[in-house]
Design a protein around this motif. Structure first.
Motif, PDB file in Angstrom:
ATOM      1  N   TYR A   5      36.727  26.864  30.734  1.00  0.00           N
ATOM      2  CA  TYR A   5      35.594  27.307  29.911  1.00  0.00           C
ATOM      3  C   TYR A   5      34.339  26.712  30.667  1.00  0.00           C
ATOM      4  O   TYR A   5      33.180  27.215  30.865  1.00  0.00           O
ATOM      5  N   SER A   6      34.196  25.425  31.279  1.00  0.00           N
ATOM      6  CA  SER A   6      33.168  24.784  31.804  1.00  0.00           C
ATOM      7  C   SER A   6      32.642  25.579  33.172  1.00  0.00           C
ATOM      8  O   SER A   6      31.522  25.664  33.378  1.00  0.00           O
ATOM      9  N   THR A   7      33.567  26.202  33.709  1.00  0.00           N
ATOM     10  CA  THR A   7      33.394  26.917  34.889  1.00  0.00           C
ATOM     11  C   THR A   7      32.890  28.591  34.789  1.00  0.00           C
ATOM     12  O   THR A   7      32.538  29.089  35.586  1.00  0.00           O
ATOM     13  N   GLY A   8      33.355  29.084  33.572  1.00  0.00           N
ATOM     14  CA  GLY A   8      33.304  30.260  33.439  1.00  0.00           C
ATOM     15  C   GLY A   8      34.429  31.252  33.697  1.00  0.00           C
ATOM     16  O   GLY A   8      34.490  32.342  33.762  1.00  0.00           O
ATOM     17  N   MET A   9      35.404  30.473  34.433  1.00  0.00           N
ATOM     18  CA  MET A   9      36.589  31.136  35.111  1.00  0.00           C
ATOM     19  C   MET A   9      37.453  31.790  33.767  1.00  0.00           C
ATOM     20  O   MET A   9      38.217  32.772  34.197  1.00  0.00           O
ATOM     21  N   ILE A  10      37.290  31.452  32.518  1.00  0.00           N
ATOM     22  CA  ILE A  10      38.196  31.908  31.386  1.00  0.00           C
ATOM     23  C   ILE A  10      38.149  33.481  31.487  1.00  0.00           C
ATOM     24  O   ILE A  10      38.893  34.308  31.306  1.00  0.00           O
ATOM     25  N   ARG A  11      36.834  34.067  31.759  1.00  0.00           N
ATOM     26  CA  ARG A  11      36.223  35.255  31.686  1.00  0.00           C
ATOM     27  C   ARG A  11      37.278  36.105  32.721  1.00  0.00           C
ATOM     28  O   ARG A  11      37.891  37.106  32.529  1.00  0.00           O
ATOM     29  N   THR A  12      37.219  35.531  33.914  1.00  0.00           N
ATOM     30  CA  THR A  12      38.018  36.139  34.940  1.00  0.00           C
ATOM     31  C   THR A  12      39.608  35.979  34.756  1.00  0.00           C
ATOM     32  O   THR A  12      40.161  37.220  35.018  1.00  0.00           O
ATOM     33  N   SER A  13      40.153  34.993  34.139  1.00  0.00           N
ATOM     34  CA  SER A  13      41.580  34.849  33.890  1.00  0.00           C
ATOM     35  C   SER A  13      42.013  35.726  32.961  1.00  0.00           C
ATOM     36  O   SER A  13      42.958  36.227  32.918  1.00  0.00           O
ATOM     37  N   LEU A  14      41.092  35.766  31.620  1.00  0.00           N
ATOM     38  CA  LEU A  14      41.458  36.925  30.827  1.00  0.00           C
ATOM     39  C   LEU A  14      41.430  38.257  31.231  1.00  0.00           C
ATOM     40  O   LEU A  14      42.210  39.163  30.671  1.00  0.00           O
ATOM     41  N   ALA A  15      40.589  38.542  31.932  1.00  0.00           N
ATOM     42  CA  ALA A  15      40.344  39.792  32.648  1.00  0.00           C
ATOM     43  C   ALA A  15      41.609  40.416  33.176  1.00  0.00           C
ATOM     44  O   ALA A  15      42.169  41.424  33.490  1.00  0.00           O
ATOM     45  N   ALA A  16      42.413  39.438  34.102  1.00  0.00           N
ATOM     46  CA  ALA A  16      43.379  39.245  35.037  1.00  0.00           C
ATOM     47  C   ALA A  16      44.460  39.265  34.264  1.00  0.00           C
ATOM     48  O   ALA A  16      45.682  40.145  34.490  1.00  0.00           O
ATOM     49  N   VAL A  17      44.652  38.809  33.140  1.00  0.00           N
ATOM     50  CA  VAL A  17      45.869  39.001  32.025  1.00  0.00           C
ATOM     51  C   VAL A  17      45.196  39.087  30.591  1.00  0.00           C
ATOM     52  O   VAL A  17      45.017  38.342  29.884  1.00  0.00           O
ATOM     53  N   PRO A  18      45.415  40.231  30.515  1.00  0.00           N
ATOM     54  CA  PRO A  18      44.664  40.722  28.917  1.00  0.00           C
ATOM     55  C   PRO A  18      45.449  40.248  28.055  1.00  0.00           C
ATOM     56  O   PRO A  18      44.908  39.871  26.852  1.00  0.00           O
ATOM     57  N   ARG A  19      46.581  40.004  27.974  1.00  0.00           N
ATOM     58  CA  ARG A  19      47.648  39.514  26.974  1.00  0.00           C
ATOM     59  C   ARG A  19      47.370  37.867  26.892  1.00  0.00           C
ATOM     60  O   ARG A  19      47.792  37.293  27.729  1.00  0.00           O
ATOM     61  N   ARG A  20      46.536  37.704  26.242  1.00  0.00           N
ATOM     62  CA  ARG A  20      46.274  36.276  26.037  1.00  0.00           C
ATOM     63  C   ARG A  20      47.391  35.184  25.560  1.00  0.00           C
ATOM     64  O   ARG A  20      47.429  34.057  25.971  1.00  0.00           O
ATOM     65  N   GLU A  21      48.364  35.707  24.947  1.00  0.00           N
ATOM     66  CA  GLU A  21      49.493  34.869  24.632  1.00  0.00           C
ATOM     67  C   GLU A  21      50.304  34.522  25.944  1.00  0.00           C
ATOM     68  O   GLU A  21      50.818  33.519  26.417  1.00  0.00           O
TER      69      GLU A  21
END
Length: 258
Positions: A86-102
């Motif tokens: 969250y602090s680096t903003g990587m969460i957006r990239t991570s969730l784009a790569a893995v759309p299934r959040r679970e």
């Protein structure tokens, strides 16, 4: 993305971020070092201890005396594993790569908890064997009744604490907020609640008070308070705290945007 690829991705993230790696190293070194120092001190000053503590002396519990700072390091580790996204903003990239959040959350939790368990077990076994060597004639063997359970349980407790921290950080979406909440909640609040009889029983059900019960071999060892649950019951309570935090974090992750 296949789940195995998610696991590989999360492993890469953890091992390439210096802060998380160093936190685990500090956890091991500090816990073992402080435990060894206290065991040496106890062996040298045993006759000066209060009679009640001498009568209920628990050499296994003493060897885990460094766990207080080890707990702090595990809290920081869990917070950084999630909060850095969250602090680096990587969460957006991570969730784009893995759309299934679970899948994203499960992969992160599995890899980080497994690593915390490995370090936790290594820490607990080193703390025990080094501590017993320093206790001399007051030591206990790992083959004695309930000793192996306590040593393995100490490693399990460390892993559960890291999992609890990751769940809370996912819920709060900030490593700073998570640490500001968890450090006093886990390390300070139980001591405050133990001061008064009216609040002492409440404190027994907090994560570290319940979870650390697994490290005791002698009932009420070292003149500690009695609890309405046993070692595995205490670890079960700690597990419920961790699962509740993870569930809360998952709900927030599903409902809120990155």
């Amino acid at each position: 993305m296949a789940f195995t690829a998610v696991l590989q991705s999360e492993w890469t993230k953890i091992r390439t971020v210096a802060s998380t790696s160093w936190t685990l190293i500090v956890s091991l070194v500090v816990t073992v070092g402080i435990g060894a120092a206290i065991c040496a001190f106890v062996n040298a000053s045993f006759q000066d201890m209060p009679p009640a503590q001498q009568a209920t002396f628990d050499p296994t519990q003493v060897s885990f005396a460094g766990m207080t700072l080890g707990q702090l390091a595990m809290i920081v580790f869990g917070a950084l594993v999630v909060g850095t996204e969250y602090s680096t903003g990587m969460i957006r990239t991570s969730l784009a790569a893995v759309p299934r959040r679970e899948h994203f959350l499960l992969g992160k939790l599995v890899v980080a908890t497994a690593l915390a368990l490995l370090v936790g077990l290594l820490t607990s076994f080193l703390s025990f064997f080094i501590g017993q060597a320093l206790l001399g004639g007051r030591s206990i063997g790992i083959g004695e009744e309930n000793v192996l359970r306590a040593v393995v349980g100490a490693g399990l407790y460390m892993a559960l604490l890291a999992l609890f921290s990751m769940g809370v950080t996912t819920l709060l979406r900030s490593s700073v907020l998570s640490m500001c909440l968890l450090i006093p909640f886990v390390l300070v609040l139980p001591a405050i609640l133990a001061i008064a009889e009216a609040t002492r029983k409440v404190g027994m059900y907090l994560p570290n008070q319940a979870g650390s019960r697994i490290m005791q071999v002698v009932p009420n060892g070292m003149d500690t308070a009695d609890t309405p649950y046993g070692p595995w019951g205490g670890l079960g309570i700690m597990t419920l705290w961790a699962l509740a935090a993870v569930l809360g974090g998952y709900v927030v992750l599903r409902k809120k945007d990155a």
